[in-house]
Scaffold this motif. Structure first.
Motif, PDB file in Angstrom:
ATOM      1  N   PHE A   1       0.826  -1.205   0.000  1.00 16.62           N
ATOM      2  CA  PHE A   1       0.000   0.000   0.000  1.00 16.62           C
ATOM      3  C   PHE A   1       0.865   1.262   0.000  1.00 16.62           C
ATOM      4  CE2 PHE A   1      -2.508   3.367   1.943  1.00 16.62           C
ATOM      5  CZ  PHE A   1      -3.708   3.271   1.253  1.00 16.62           C
ATOM      6  N   GLU A   2       1.906   1.268   0.817  1.00 18.04           N
ATOM      7  CA  GLU A   2       2.754   2.465   0.944  1.00 18.04           C
ATOM      8  C   GLU A   2       3.424   2.834  -0.372  1.00 18.04           C
ATOM      9  OE1 GLU A   2       6.912   2.788   2.906  1.00 18.04           O
ATOM     10  OE2 GLU A   2       5.499   3.319   4.512  1.00 18.04           O
ATOM     11  N   SER A   3       3.773   1.823  -1.204  1.00 17.76           N
ATOM     12  CA  SER A   3       4.513   2.092  -2.443  1.00 17.76           C
ATOM     13  C   SER A   3       3.631   2.011  -3.687  1.00 17.76           C
ATOM     14  CB  SER A   3       5.672   1.102  -2.577  1.00 17.76           C
ATOM     15  OG  SER A   3       5.180  -0.240  -2.589  1.00 17.76           O
ATOM     16  N   TYR A   4       2.332   1.817  -3.525  1.00 20.86           N
ATOM     17  CA  TYR A   4       1.424   1.665  -4.672  1.00 20.86           C
ATOM     18  C   TYR A   4       1.400   2.929  -5.532  1.00 20.86           C
ATOM     19  CZ  TYR A   4      -3.024   1.206  -7.201  1.00 20.86           C
ATOM     20  OH  TYR A   4      -3.993   1.168  -8.171  1.00 20.86           O
ATOM     21  N   ASP A   5       1.569   2.771  -6.826  1.00 22.66           N
ATOM     22  CA  ASP A   5       1.559   3.916  -7.754  1.00 22.66           C
ATOM     23  C   ASP A   5       0.110   4.270  -8.083  1.00 22.66           C
ATOM     24  OD1 ASP A   5       1.877   5.809  -9.709  1.00 22.66           O
ATOM     25  OD2 ASP A   5       3.326   4.676 -10.891  1.00 22.66           O
ATOM     26  N   LEU A   6      -0.521   4.990  -7.187  1.00 25.23           N
ATOM     27  CA  LEU A   6      -1.923   5.348  -7.332  1.00 25.23           C
ATOM     28  C   LEU A   6      -2.131   6.343  -8.479  1.00 25.23           C
ATOM     29  CD1 LEU A   6      -4.871   5.384  -6.372  1.00 25.23           C
ATOM     30  CD2 LEU A   6      -4.212   7.054  -4.621  1.00 25.23           C
ATOM     31  N   TYR A   7      -1.195   7.217  -8.663  1.00 22.07           N
ATOM     32  CA  TYR A   7      -1.372   8.276  -9.676  1.00 22.07           C
ATOM     33  C   TYR A   7      -1.438   7.701 -11.091  1.00 22.07           C
ATOM     34  CZ  TYR A   7      -0.778  12.738 -12.084  1.00 22.07           C
ATOM     35  OH  TYR A   7      -0.960  13.834 -12.894  1.00 22.07           O
ATOM     36  N   ASP A   8      -0.649   6.651 -11.361  1.00 21.09           N
ATOM     37  CA  ASP A   8      -0.599   6.068 -12.704  1.00 21.09           C
ATOM     38  C   ASP A   8      -1.550   4.893 -12.883  1.00 21.09           C
ATOM     39  OD1 ASP A   8       1.282   7.799 -13.843  1.00 21.09           O
ATOM     40  OD2 ASP A   8       2.929   6.744 -12.849  1.00 21.09           O
ATOM     41  N   ALA A   9      -2.374   4.612 -11.869  1.00 15.55           N
ATOM     42  CA  ALA A   9      -3.414   3.587 -12.042  1.00 15.55           C
ATOM     43  C   ALA A   9      -4.420   4.083 -13.081  1.00 15.55           C
ATOM     44  CB  ALA A   9      -4.111   3.318 -10.711  1.00 15.55           C
ATOM     45  N   LYS A  10      -5.171   3.168 -13.684  1.00 18.73           N
ATOM     46  CA  LYS A  10      -6.147   3.625 -14.673  1.00 18.73           C
ATOM     47  C   LYS A  10      -7.173   4.526 -13.990  1.00 18.73           C
ATOM     48  CE  LYS A  10      -8.928  -0.639 -14.576  1.00 18.73           C
ATOM     49  NZ  LYS A  10      -9.427  -1.773 -15.394  1.00 18.73           N
ATOM     50  N   SER A  11      -7.709   5.433 -14.752  1.00 19.08           N
ATOM     51  CA  SER A  11      -8.527   6.520 -14.201  1.00 19.08           C
ATOM     52  C   SER A  11      -9.660   6.020 -13.317  1.00 19.08           C
ATOM     53  CB  SER A  11      -9.086   7.367 -15.351  1.00 19.08           C
ATOM     54  OG  SER A  11      -9.953   8.354 -14.866  1.00 19.08           O
TER      55      SER A  11
ATOM     56  N   PRO B   1       5.452  18.203  -4.828  1.00 19.56           N
ATOM     57  CA  PRO B   1       5.126  18.362  -6.250  1.00 19.56           C
ATOM     58  C   PRO B   1       5.990  17.518  -7.180  1.00 19.56           C
ATOM     59  CG  PRO B   1       6.310  20.277  -5.452  1.00 19.56           C
ATOM     60  CD  PRO B   1       6.031  19.433  -4.249  1.00 19.56           C
ATOM     61  N   GLN B   2       5.515  17.409  -8.414  1.00 19.01           N
ATOM     62  CA  GLN B   2       6.246  16.647  -9.419  1.00 19.01           C
ATOM     63  C   GLN B   2       7.543  17.326  -9.832  1.00 19.01           C
ATOM     64  OE1 GLN B   2       2.473  16.405 -11.794  1.00 19.01           O
ATOM     65  NE2 GLN B   2       3.126  14.303 -12.177  1.00 19.01           N
ATOM     66  N   THR B   3       7.544  18.647  -9.789  1.00 23.75           N
ATOM     67  CA  THR B   3       8.768  19.407 -10.081  1.00 23.75           C
ATOM     68  C   THR B   3       9.201  20.136  -8.813  1.00 23.75           C
ATOM     69  OG1 THR B   3       8.057  19.743 -12.362  1.00 23.75           O
ATOM     70  CG2 THR B   3       9.809  21.165 -11.539  1.00 23.75           C
ATOM     71  N   LEU B   4      10.387  19.837  -8.361  1.00 22.99           N
ATOM     72  CA  LEU B   4      10.859  20.392  -7.084  1.00 22.99           C
ATOM     73  C   LEU B   4      11.713  21.633  -7.312  1.00 22.99           C
ATOM     74  CD1 LEU B   4      11.951  17.116  -5.205  1.00 22.99           C
ATOM     75  CD2 LEU B   4       9.752  18.294  -5.094  1.00 22.99           C
ATOM     76  N   ASN B   5      11.357  22.715  -6.603  1.00 20.93           N
ATOM     77  CA  ASN B   5      12.217  23.904  -6.618  1.00 20.93           C
ATOM     78  C   ASN B   5      13.250  23.793  -5.483  1.00 20.93           C
ATOM     79  OD1 ASN B   5      10.843  24.576  -4.233  1.00 20.93           O
ATOM     80  ND2 ASN B   5       9.351  25.847  -5.330  1.00 20.93           N
ATOM     81  N   ASP B   6      14.090  24.780  -5.376  1.00 20.24           N
ATOM     82  CA  ASP B   6      15.173  24.717  -4.381  1.00 20.24           C
ATOM     83  C   ASP B   6      14.637  24.645  -2.959  1.00 20.24           C
ATOM     84  OD1 ASP B   6      17.048  24.766  -6.367  1.00 20.24           O
ATOM     85  OD2 ASP B   6      17.386  26.937  -6.253  1.00 20.24           O
TER      86      ASP B   6
ATOM     87  N   ASN C   1       4.135   9.382  -6.341  1.00 17.66           N
ATOM     88  CA  ASN C   1       2.802   9.000  -6.831  1.00 17.66           C
ATOM     89  C   ASN C   1       2.066   8.047  -5.896  1.00 17.66           C
ATOM     90  OD1 ASN C   1       3.144  10.522  -9.182  1.00 17.66           O
ATOM     91  ND2 ASN C   1       4.135   8.818 -10.254  1.00 17.66           N
ATOM     92  N   THR C   2       2.536   7.944  -4.655  1.00 18.08           N
ATOM     93  CA  THR C   2       1.953   6.973  -3.728  1.00 18.08           C
ATOM     94  C   THR C   2       0.822   7.600  -2.909  1.00 18.08           C
ATOM     95  OG1 THR C   2       3.576   7.544  -2.028  1.00 18.08           O
ATOM     96  CG2 THR C   2       4.163   5.773  -3.565  1.00 18.08           C
ATOM     97  N   PRO C   3      -0.028   6.752  -2.281  1.00 13.66           N
ATOM     98  CA  PRO C   3      -1.165   7.280  -1.516  1.00 13.66           C
ATOM     99  C   PRO C   3      -0.771   8.303  -0.451  1.00 13.66           C
ATOM    100  CG  PRO C   3      -1.394   4.916  -1.803  1.00 13.66           C
ATOM    101  CD  PRO C   3      -0.045   5.268  -2.333  1.00 13.66           C
ATOM    102  N   GLY C   4       0.376   8.111   0.197  1.00  9.75           N
ATOM    103  CA  GLY C   4       0.768   9.030   1.258  1.00  9.75           C
ATOM    104  C   GLY C   4       1.006  10.444   0.772  1.00  9.75           C
ATOM    105  N   ASN C   5       1.298  10.635  -0.528  1.00  6.36           N
ATOM    106  CA  ASN C   5       1.622  11.962  -1.054  1.00  6.36           C
ATOM    107  C   ASN C   5       0.524  12.531  -1.954  1.00  6.36           C
ATOM    108  OD1 ASN C   5       3.608  14.147  -1.389  1.00  6.36           O
ATOM    109  ND2 ASN C   5       3.677  13.464  -3.534  1.00  6.36           N
ATOM    110  N   LEU C   6      -0.557  11.771  -2.165  1.00  6.62           N
ATOM    111  CA  LEU C   6      -1.619  12.231  -3.057  1.00  6.62           C
ATOM    112  C   LEU C   6      -2.870  12.617  -2.273  1.00  6.62           C
ATOM    113  CD1 LEU C   6      -1.478   9.657  -6.005  1.00  6.62           C
ATOM    114  CD2 LEU C   6      -0.443  11.927  -5.878  1.00  6.62           C
ATOM    115  N   THR C   7      -3.516  13.657  -2.719  1.00  8.12           N
ATOM    116  CA  THR C   7      -4.783  14.052  -2.110  1.00  8.12           C
ATOM    117  C   THR C   7      -5.652  14.705  -3.180  1.00  8.12           C
ATOM    118  OG1 THR C   7      -5.773  15.197  -0.234  1.00  8.12           O
ATOM    119  CG2 THR C   7      -3.980  16.350  -1.393  1.00  8.12           C
ATOM    120  N   LEU C   8      -6.762  15.295  -2.756  1.00 12.05           N
ATOM    121  CA  LEU C   8      -7.675  15.992  -3.670  1.00 12.05           C
ATOM    122  C   LEU C   8      -7.793  17.465  -3.270  1.00 12.05           C
ATOM    123  CD1 LEU C   8     -10.530  13.303  -3.868  1.00 12.05           C
ATOM    124  CD2 LEU C   8      -8.980  13.947  -5.722  1.00 12.05           C
ATOM    125  N   THR C   9      -7.935  18.299  -4.278  1.00 12.00           N
ATOM    126  CA  THR C   9      -8.118  19.731  -4.009  1.00 12.00           C
ATOM    127  C   THR C   9      -8.850  20.368  -5.180  1.00 12.00           C
ATOM    128  OG1 THR C   9      -6.989  21.815  -3.548  1.00 12.00           O
ATOM    129  CG2 THR C   9      -5.881  20.302  -5.041  1.00 12.00           C
TER     130      THR C   9
END
Length: 801
Positions: free
Chosen positions: A422-432, A469-474, A493-501
């Protein structure tokens, strides 16, 4: 173009006729299954006393060559060639068995009326002229010459001849007379009137607008009925059936219905014939089958349209539908049938549907293959029925136990495995659909103020937000620390870092502090439960991502719960695998195989390997002959351990289990077999007892070579063999008298003996000791010499040398 009703024998009989397959046609290619179907149809005509059987069409261009009329076949070469081969097999068998009482079979008529033209000018006088290669094979059969083995012409003739041998005289006459009832539509093209044979040929061999599978089945069901009966069956059954499942879904429904009944999920292009086979094998009347289909049509309609009727489990069916795993439909049909029959209550039906949903999601998150579900969902209902009937077990308990008993690729992931992935699941790239489903469930579970997550995502009100974020600034890199690159790669892209807004574009790549505290838009303003933990954090890094993942997992474990196991009496854990599955069978035993609907008991992988190849070669020898597989040859020369499939056909069996399975995969791919055409029932190898020299029941734990080493060592150590015999065992001639498969002397004075030009060492590393000298025993013993080795040992132990 002229089309006439005709009879196949009437068309080909008579003088001055020649039927020519033009060179642009592909070679004759009917397989054994096509020939089986023809014989089956002919037996049906004979046994049911049908007046005729429609055998398709024959399209040709007729040309007068002066000496005869030539029929250039545009379409129908498979039919006319196969009938000719069957007639030839009948003629030859009757001639070779003059004591047969088959008065209606006139062998001279078969030869002179149907196969040859005795008055023809050409030397061969054959009525049928096939393309090159096929023609030579056909000619050899007609003339009684040595057959050309690697062609479908010879293979199908051999099949017909072998089947005729099994028939009684009455059956043979019946089949022969039925050939005369094969009616065709003969279509004569007339180029002089504008018919273009090439265009018609291309049209006949294109994809075209074939009848839908359901149309073919409907025609099969209704065609042999009288007009009034047809109307009755159509109105009472077929029309309601189509209305219930919908015209566009009728083929899908038939596929899942047949899967439920036969426990095999067939490709849609095979459904027509599989429906026919099911009807014939079941011995049920057409009316009984249609009544049953109508019942299952209502199940299917509710499964795919759960919103139409409100029940306690409608919402579960809706969620399962969103997962887009349609192969679970046969299993849900099983549950509905069980409820209809009183085996399971509505409350437990609801729980069983949740178990299916949870099973699918846990497997998705644990990255288990979906193709393993195809056969599991089809077969498990039958396993549950068997358990309920045999042990009087509660249906729901049996259902859960059978699902939990699956191992390997078919397993139900336990909590430990689920947590780990669960911790490493690629939720973002799962089918819609899967991504929206998981986020919706995590948001709304135990939440009375439900949020229409999926609709809000579809309407682009809510979007998925990467907290890191996907692109990290300094600033982000500094906050994440020196391992920022590794952290982003691992957790982005894992559940721990994804949310809704609703403010994804406003957040952009902003710092965590800004995302959290943005006036009116930050996480602090969010009412979503997914953002509750984020609101409590002052910074965002690996520790916070992992802690949030753990919080979400605890919720996930409750949402997608795993049922308690109820022990089922099982003597051995086993599972069916299909030939095309990526599975490791090392240290596994093959208990049974099923090849093209034939179930066969097997002792081990070697036994299964031989039996599978024997059946496949019988079905399509040409695929073997045309291949360049290193394990197949027309001779056994160079093979360490060959197995004979037929004359001029051998396979190498000296391979490990995994390589044997890979070989089966190669030939199955070449033959374009369906996934469930070859299945193997595999189980763990039984626990091996310890080898004991005085207990013959333990000899099986050793390989043949190792057993020979132990038995020879015992005889030598006890001085029960003479020096003369030791010397004789160092010769090939004496060794072969005792052990006929071994090509090398059983004993040698050094390991390098008898190598010739080969780099292969043929003697075991550890020497035996006889009279104080080292002697080496060969490794070249074969499994089928095991009994000979044991008998040699017993003779010496019992003093019978």
């Amino acid at each position: 173009m002229k089309a006439n009703e005709n009879n196949i024998l009437r068309l080909i009989s008579g003088p001055d006729k020649k039927f020519i397959i033009p060179v642009y046609q592909r070679p004759y290619s009917w397989k054994k299954k096509n020939c089986e179907q023809l014989l089956k149809d002919l037996k049906d005509v004979y046994e049911r006393k049908h007046k005729s059987h429609f055998f398709g069409s024959l399209v040709y261009v007729s040309e007068n060559s002066g000496s005869c009329e030539e029929f250039v076949i545009i379409d129908g070469q498979q039919r006319i060639t196969t009938v000719s081969l069957l007639l030839l097999a009948v003629r030859n068998y009757v001639l070779e068995h003059p004591d047969l009482n088959v008065k209606s079979i006139n062998t001279e008529k078969i030869k002179n009326a149907y196969l040859t033209d005795e008055y023809a000018d050409n030397e061969k006088k054959l009525k049928l002229k096939l393309i090159q290669g096929d023609d030579a094979a056909y000619d050899a059969l007609i003339e009684g010459k040595a057959p050309i083995e690697d062609t479908c012409v010879t293979a199908n003739y051999n099949y017909f001849y072998s089947e005729i041998k099994k028939m009684t005289s009455e059956e043979l006459e019946g089949v022969y007379n039925a050939i005369g009832k094969l009616d065709i539509v003969s279509i004569s093209l007339q180029p002089q009137n504008g018919d273009d044979p090439q265009l018609i040929f291309e049209s006949l061999n294109s994809t075209g607008l074939d009848l839908e599978t359901a149309d073919k089945i409907r025609n099969y069901v209704l065609m042999n009925m009288g007009h009034r009966e047809q109307e009755k069956f159509y109105k009472n059954y077929w029309e309601p059936l189509e209305q219930t499942v919908g015209h566009h879904d009728i083929n899908k429904f038939i596929r899942y219905y047949l899967a439920n009944k036969t426990r095999k999920l067939y490709d849609e292009k095979k459904l027509y014939f599989e429906f026919k086979y099911y009807r014939e094998d079941s011995k049920l009347s057409i009316e009984s089958i249609l009544q049953d289909m109508l019942e299952y049509a209502h199940y299917y309609n509710f499964i795919v349209n759960p919103q139409q009727k409100k029940t306690s489990y409608s919402d579960i069916l809706e969620r399962i539908d969103k997962l887009d795993v349609k192969t679970c439909i046969p299993l849900i049909m099983d549950l509905f049938k069980a409820k209809s029959s009183g085996y399971i209550s509505e409350e437990k039906l609801k729980k069983a549907l949740e178990v299916i949903e949870n099973f699918i999601i846990r497997r998705e998150i644990c990255d288990l293959p979906t193709n393993a579900l195809n056969k599991l969902f089809v077969q498990i209902g039958a396993e549950v029925d068997k358990e309920v009937n045999n042990s009087d077990m509660d249906y729901y308990d049996a259902f859960c136990s059978k699902l939990l008993s699956k191992t390997g690729r078919s397993r139900f992931p336990n909590n430990h495995e689920f947590h780990e992935h669960f911790e490493s699941y690629d939720l973002y790239d799962a089918k819609s659909s899967m991504r929206k489903y998981i986020l919706e469930r995590l948001e709304n579970f135990d939440n009375k103020e439900l949020v229409a997550v999926e609709k809000l995502i579809d309407d682009k009100v809510l979007t998925i937000e990467h907290v890191m974020p996907q692109t990290l600034n300094d600033e982000w890199k500094k906050q994440l620390g020196k391992n920022w690159e590794l952290i982003q790669t691992k957790y982005l892209n894992t559940p721990g870092n994804l949310t809704l807004t609703a403010y994804n574009s406003d957040y952009s790549n902003s710092s965590f502090t800004k995302k959290k505290n943005m006036p009116g838009k930050g996480f602090l303003c969010s009412k979503l439960s997914l953002n509750e933990y984020i609101n409590t954090c002052d910074s965002w890094g690996e520790d916070q991502i992992r802690e949030r993942a753990d919080i979400l997992y605890k919720k996930a474990e409750k949402i997608w719960w795993i049922p308690d196991a109820v022990k089922v009496n099982e003597t051995e854990k086993s599972e069916w695998i299909n030939w095309d599955e990526d599975v490791d069978i090392t240290n596994k035993r093959v208990l049974q195989v099923e090849v093209i609907d034939t179930l066969i008991d097997t002792k081990d992988m070697s036994d299964a390997y031989r039996k599978i190849h024997s059946i496949l070669f019988g079905l399509d020898p040409i695929s073997y002959y045309d291949s360049d597989f290193p394990w197949f040859s027309k001779t056994d020369s160079g093979m360490r351990k060959s197995y004979k499939l037929a004359d001029n056909a051998y396979i190498e069996t000296n391979q490990n289990s995994q390589n044997k399975l890979n070989a089966i995969k190669k030939i199955a791919e070449l033959m374009q077999l369906d996934s469930n055409d070859i299945r193997l029932l595999i189980g763990d190898k039984p626990h091996k007892p310890t080898f004991k020299i005085n207990d013959e029941s333990t000899y099986g734990v050793l390989s043949t070579g190792k057993l020979a080493y132990e038995l020879f060592k015992e005889v030598m150590q006890r001085g029960l063999v003479s020096s003369d015999e030791i010397q004789q065992l160092k010769t090939k001639e004496y060794t072969k008298k005792l052990f006929d498969r071994t090509d090398y002397p059983a004993l040698a004075d050094c390991r390098d003996a008898n190598r010739g030009n080969s780099n292969h060492i043929r003697y075991r590393k550890n020497p035996l000791i006889f009279n104080g000298k080292e002697i080496y025993i060969t490794t070249q013993f074969f499994e089928d010499e095991r009994d000979e080795i044991i008998q040699w040992y017993k003779k010496h132990i019992n003093g019978n040398t």
